[in-house]
Design an enzyme around this catalytic site. Sequence first.
Site, PDB file in Angstrom:
ATOM      1  N   ASP A  10       0.868  -1.176   0.000  1.00 62.56           N
ATOM      2  CA  ASP A  10       0.000   0.000   0.000  1.00 62.56           C
ATOM      3  C   ASP A  10       0.915   1.240   0.000  1.00 62.56           C
ATOM      4  OD1 ASP A  10      -2.280   1.723   0.508  1.00 62.56           O
ATOM      5  OD2 ASP A  10      -1.565   1.837   2.584  1.00 62.56           O
ATOM      6  N   ASP A  12      -0.314   5.145   0.667  1.00 64.71           N
ATOM      7  CA  ASP A  12      -0.630   6.186   1.656  1.00 64.71           C
ATOM      8  C   ASP A  12      -0.692   5.588   3.058  1.00 64.71           C
ATOM      9  OD1 ASP A  12      -1.019   8.489  -0.128  1.00 64.71           O
ATOM     10  OD2 ASP A  12      -2.651   7.273  -0.940  1.00 64.71           O
TER      11      ASP A  12
HETATM   12  C1  XBP Z   1      -5.456   6.136   0.747  1.00 68.71           C
HETATM   13  C2  XBP Z   1      -6.483   7.008   0.211  1.00 68.71           C
HETATM   14  C3  XBP Z   1      -6.159   8.063  -0.752  1.00 68.71           C
HETATM   15  C4  XBP Z   1      -5.615   9.383  -0.361  1.00 68.71           C
HETATM   16  C5  XBP Z   1      -5.991  10.414  -1.401  1.00 68.71           C
HETATM   17  O1  XBP Z   1      -5.988   4.814   0.833  1.00 68.71           O
HETATM   18  O2  XBP Z   1      -7.644   6.813   0.459  1.00 68.71           O
HETATM   19  O3  XBP Z   1      -7.406   8.358  -1.260  1.00 68.71           O
HETATM   20  O4  XBP Z   1      -6.145   9.768   0.890  1.00 68.71           O
HETATM   21  O5  XBP Z   1      -5.634  10.013  -2.657  1.00 68.71           O
HETATM   22  P1  XBP Z   1      -5.019   3.539   0.732  1.00 68.71           P
HETATM   23  P2  XBP Z   1      -6.328  10.587  -4.007  1.00 68.71           P
HETATM   24  O6  XBP Z   1      -3.766   3.870   1.477  1.00 68.71           O
HETATM   25  O7  XBP Z   1      -5.803   2.447   1.403  1.00 68.71           O
HETATM   26  O8  XBP Z   1      -4.768   3.235  -0.714  1.00 68.71           O
HETATM   27  O9  XBP Z   1      -6.908  11.934  -3.722  1.00 68.71           O
HETATM   28  O10 XBP Z   1      -5.204  10.650  -4.978  1.00 68.71           O
HETATM   29  O11 XBP Z   1      -7.390   9.610  -4.434  1.00 68.71           O
HETATM   30 MG    MG Z   2      -3.037   3.171   3.325  1.00 70.23          MG
END
Ligand code: XBP
Ligand code: MG
Length: 257
Positions: A10, A12
């Site tokens: 993953d 973020d």
């Molecule tokens: C992370 C997210 C992302 C970011 C924003 O989820 O939900 O949406 O917060 O990204 P994960 P965008 O780590 O589970 O993938 O605005 O580019 O969509």
């Molecule tokens: Mg995440």
Amino acid sequence: MSALRALLWDVDGTLAETEGLHLEAFNRAFHDFGLDVTWSEDLYRELLQVTGGRERLRHYFARYRPDLVARVDVAALHAHKTRLYGELARNRLQLRPGVVRLLREAKATGLAQAVVTTTSRVNVQTLLRQTLGEEGERLFDVFATGEDVTRKKPAPDLYRVALARLGLAPEACLALEDSPLGVAAARAAGVPVVVVTSPWTRDARFSGALAVFDGFGEPDAPGRRLDGGSPPPGGCLDLASLRALHREAVRDAGRAC
Ligand code: XBP
Ligand code: MG
């Protein structure tokens, strides 16, 4: 018995603590669009229950600001937020402690690696180029990003895309996630998952995870195991500890059959 063949990362919250920067970009985008909207950290923590920025915006306006629904072009607002994130990210992104060590160890040992994230490909490029230069994208064999699916996490779709591109069965892989929704997505695709919590998810419950740590760990910043299991040697989550956890998962799945 299925040996470990790939790590599925993953982005973020797992590769890097990016959510603070995403929040800043959302708030600047609201300002630039002339909207009287500011998300606080507490509200953002709640909004993280909806993955994907566009989906999060739609959810927010529908739930909290129905007066703005007809006025706001969410796709344009999110595109602007993505541009701002790219600008804000300059010189401000760092991979979490221990991530580079583990990425390089996995690559050197011949494990495949994939990015599995709801965010966009351009945000992943920004992160990897800024933190690792040319090496960044070469550490990964496969990218599954928000554009590849219509259903984001907790749906299994992103994991299924990554598995198909890798040509591997779910039980040959191990996912690394920071959030309950990420765990749910990996488990729904049949992939065993280890959690490394972020400040945004530290108090969450992680049912279905093999193990929960608060960091990957480096000698000067050791990671702790939070679910009562044995901690990694020296507080550093390395490939040997991940292989051991993966073996446990495969053994338990075999027993359950
Ligand atoms: C992370 C997210 C992302 C970011 C924003 O989820 O939900 O949406 O917060 O990204 P994960 P965008 O780590 O589970 O993938 O605005 O580019 O969509
Ligand atoms: Mg995440």
